[in-house]
Design a protein around this motif. Structure first.
Motif, mmCIF file in Angstrom:
data_model
loop_
_atom_site.group_PDB
_atom_site.id
_atom_site.type_symbol
_atom_site.label_atom_id
_atom_site.label_comp_id
_atom_site.label_asym_id
_atom_site.label_seq_id
_atom_site.Cartn_x
_atom_site.Cartn_y
_atom_site.Cartn_z
ATOM 1 N N UNK A 38 0.581 -0.449 0.084
ATOM 2 C CA UNK A 38 -0.319 0.178 0.105
ATOM 3 C C UNK A 38 0.811 1.418 -0.216
ATOM 4 N N UNK A 39 2.138 1.079 0.560
ATOM 5 C CA UNK A 39 3.016 2.447 0.048
ATOM 6 C C UNK A 39 3.175 3.175 -1.710
ATOM 7 N N UNK A 40 3.199 4.444 -1.569
ATOM 8 C CA UNK A 40 3.487 4.595 -2.517
ATOM 9 C C UNK A 40 4.171 4.978 -2.659
ATOM 10 N N UNK A 41 4.920 5.619 -1.420
ATOM 11 C CA UNK A 41 6.873 6.738 -1.686
ATOM 12 C C UNK A 41 7.456 6.207 -0.051
ATOM 13 N N UNK A 42 8.508 6.408 0.160
ATOM 14 C CA UNK A 42 9.111 6.595 1.551
ATOM 15 C C UNK A 42 9.840 7.139 2.123
ATOM 16 N N UNK A 43 9.726 7.560 3.496
ATOM 17 C CA UNK A 43 10.240 8.934 4.239
ATOM 18 C C UNK A 43 11.526 7.761 5.024
ATOM 19 N N UNK A 44 13.327 8.239 4.461
ATOM 20 C CA UNK A 44 13.577 7.262 5.011
ATOM 21 C C UNK A 44 14.763 9.266 5.425
ATOM 22 N N UNK A 58 19.373 15.407 11.883
ATOM 23 C CA UNK A 58 18.137 15.474 11.138
ATOM 24 C C UNK A 58 18.643 15.408 9.603
ATOM 25 N N UNK A 59 18.669 14.287 8.840
ATOM 26 C CA UNK A 59 19.505 14.453 7.144
ATOM 27 C C UNK A 59 18.423 13.083 6.575
ATOM 28 N N UNK A 60 17.472 13.659 5.538
ATOM 29 C CA UNK A 60 16.549 12.933 4.665
ATOM 30 C C UNK A 60 17.690 12.385 3.171
ATOM 31 N N UNK A 61 17.082 10.699 3.604
ATOM 32 C CA UNK A 61 17.720 10.903 2.616
ATOM 33 C C UNK A 61 16.696 10.785 0.639
ATOM 34 N N UNK A 62 17.338 11.438 -0.097
ATOM 35 C CA UNK A 62 16.928 11.877 -1.014
ATOM 36 C C UNK A 62 15.783 11.100 -1.893
ATOM 37 N N UNK A 63 14.265 11.395 -2.572
ATOM 38 C CA UNK A 63 13.627 10.448 -3.222
ATOM 39 C C UNK A 63 14.142 9.832 -3.808
ATOM 40 N N UNK A 64 14.885 10.997 -4.612
ATOM 41 C CA UNK A 64 15.741 10.135 -5.911
ATOM 42 C C UNK A 64 16.629 8.831 -5.972
ATOM 43 N N UNK A 65 16.443 8.690 -4.554
ATOM 44 C CA UNK A 65 18.233 7.705 -4.379
ATOM 45 C C UNK A 65 16.951 6.584 -4.037
ATOM 46 N N UNK A 115 9.397 4.799 6.934
ATOM 47 C CA UNK A 115 8.121 5.193 6.715
ATOM 48 C C UNK A 115 7.553 4.931 5.504
ATOM 49 N N UNK A 116 5.802 4.481 5.630
ATOM 50 C CA UNK A 116 5.743 4.140 3.631
ATOM 51 C C UNK A 116 4.766 5.751 3.876
ATOM 52 N N UNK A 117 4.518 5.608 2.983
ATOM 53 C CA UNK A 117 3.517 7.507 2.516
ATOM 54 C C UNK A 117 2.405 6.671 1.917
ATOM 55 N N UNK A 118 1.173 7.408 1.610
ATOM 56 C CA UNK A 118 0.058 6.697 0.927
ATOM 57 C C UNK A 118 -0.418 8.491 0.351
ATOM 58 N N UNK A 119 0.518 8.989 -0.320
ATOM 59 C CA UNK A 119 -0.429 10.397 -0.660
ATOM 60 C C UNK A 119 -1.795 9.966 -1.555
ATOM 61 N N UNK A 126 2.410 7.793 9.857
ATOM 62 C CA UNK A 126 2.487 6.492 9.773
ATOM 63 C C UNK A 126 3.539 5.522 10.389
ATOM 64 N N UNK A 127 2.976 4.823 11.251
ATOM 65 C CA UNK A 127 4.381 4.397 12.744
ATOM 66 C C UNK A 127 5.799 4.038 11.570
ATOM 67 N N UNK A 128 7.056 4.428 12.369
ATOM 68 C CA UNK A 128 8.417 4.358 11.188
ATOM 69 C C UNK A 128 9.181 3.287 11.704
ATOM 70 N N UNK A 129 9.403 2.440 11.776
ATOM 71 C CA UNK A 129 10.155 1.169 11.888
ATOM 72 C C UNK A 129 12.425 1.931 11.868
ATOM 73 N N UNK A 130 12.915 1.793 12.238
ATOM 74 C CA UNK A 130 14.232 2.034 12.559
ATOM 75 C C UNK A 130 15.136 0.806 12.953
#
Length: 267
Positions: A38-44, A58-65, A115-119, A126-130
């Protein structure tokens, strides 16, 4: 106050989250996890605390990678990208950098959060995995190149070759040399009534407190074209051992010779 999202609207937390810090000249945070239904995207994100003072980044992983294949997703962020986030935070006044005294080194303990995203859903909490990020040392074997190793065991029985033995020797004590891992090929050829013998070997072993690697590759006239011995670090020894155990010079089981007729004989 807005109502909290219904549990049925929330995606599952990702399973199997792992974070490896790979240092191959530049440190890379390599993050992987199991794909979420069900996840369309991810936040890492990386959440890093320094060992000096109360500094959190806090540093976010680029969606493109971020890529997903065969049920597994992964993304990466370089140490340089994390450093850029730190510099921006310092310039913005969000971080008060600790003063380093002589002998102190700034280090980081980092955790990956996925975490998964479903825009276009209303909420994306949504709950995170760590997972904690673990340093993984990458060493290469300096004793032989992959193309050299592939020549061990490459001979087949055809004229003028009339004698051939191949073996994979692992974790045996040969005489007084423990920790030996070896690919071995012994070739005999008779040309115009004259016998020549060629021995090709790639091996690592322990000698006292030292780790040693050896590589010998001979031409069919028995002249040694390569004869190389290298003292190794323990990490290099393990790297060489790994390449030997994944390369097979023989069709037989480990610690067996493959004889002339194709049969397998115990060493």
């Amino acid at each position: 106050m807005a109502a909290p999202p219904s549990p049925v609207d929330l995606l599952d937390a990702p399973e199997g989250v792992a974070c490896k810090v790979i240092d191959n000249g530049e440190k890379i945070f390599d993050i992987s996890w199991a794909e979420i239904d069900g996840a369309k995207k991810y936040s890492v994100e990386l959440n890093c605390d320094s060992n000096l003072g109360d500094v959190n980044i806090e540093a976010e992983v680029a969606k493109s990678t971020i890529t997903c294949a065969a049920g597994t997703c992964s993304g990466s962020i370089s140490e340089a990208e994390v450093a850029e986030v730190i510099e921006d935070a310092i310039e913005a006044g969000d971080v008060e950098w600790p003063e380093l005294t002589e002998g102190e080194t700034l280090g980081w303990l980092c955790q990956a959060e996925v975490k998964g995203l479903n825009p276009p859903g209303k909420r994306q909490n949504h709950p995170k995995g760590k997972a904690s990020c673990i340093e993984e040392s990458l060493s290469i074997c300096p004793v032989w190149a992959p193309g050299e190793l592939s020549q061990i065991g490459s001979h087949t029985l055809s004229a003028p070759l009339t004698y051939l033995l191949k073996a994979d020797i692992e974790n045996r004590t040969l005489g007084s040399i423990p920790g030996t891992f070896m690919d071995y090929e012994y070739v005999g050829a008779s040309v115009e009534g004259k016998w020549t013998f060629v021995t090709n070997t790639a091996s690592v072993y322990k000698s006292g407190d030292n780790f040693v690697g050896s590589f010998t590759l001979a031409t069919e006239d028995s002249q040694k074209s390569i004869d190389r011995t290298v003292f190794l670090t323990e990490a290099e020894y393990e790297a060489c051992k790994s390449t030997l155990t994944s390369h097979s010079a023989s069709q037989c089981q480990t610690n067996q010779y493959q004889a002339l007729d194709g049969s397998c004989l115990d060493i």
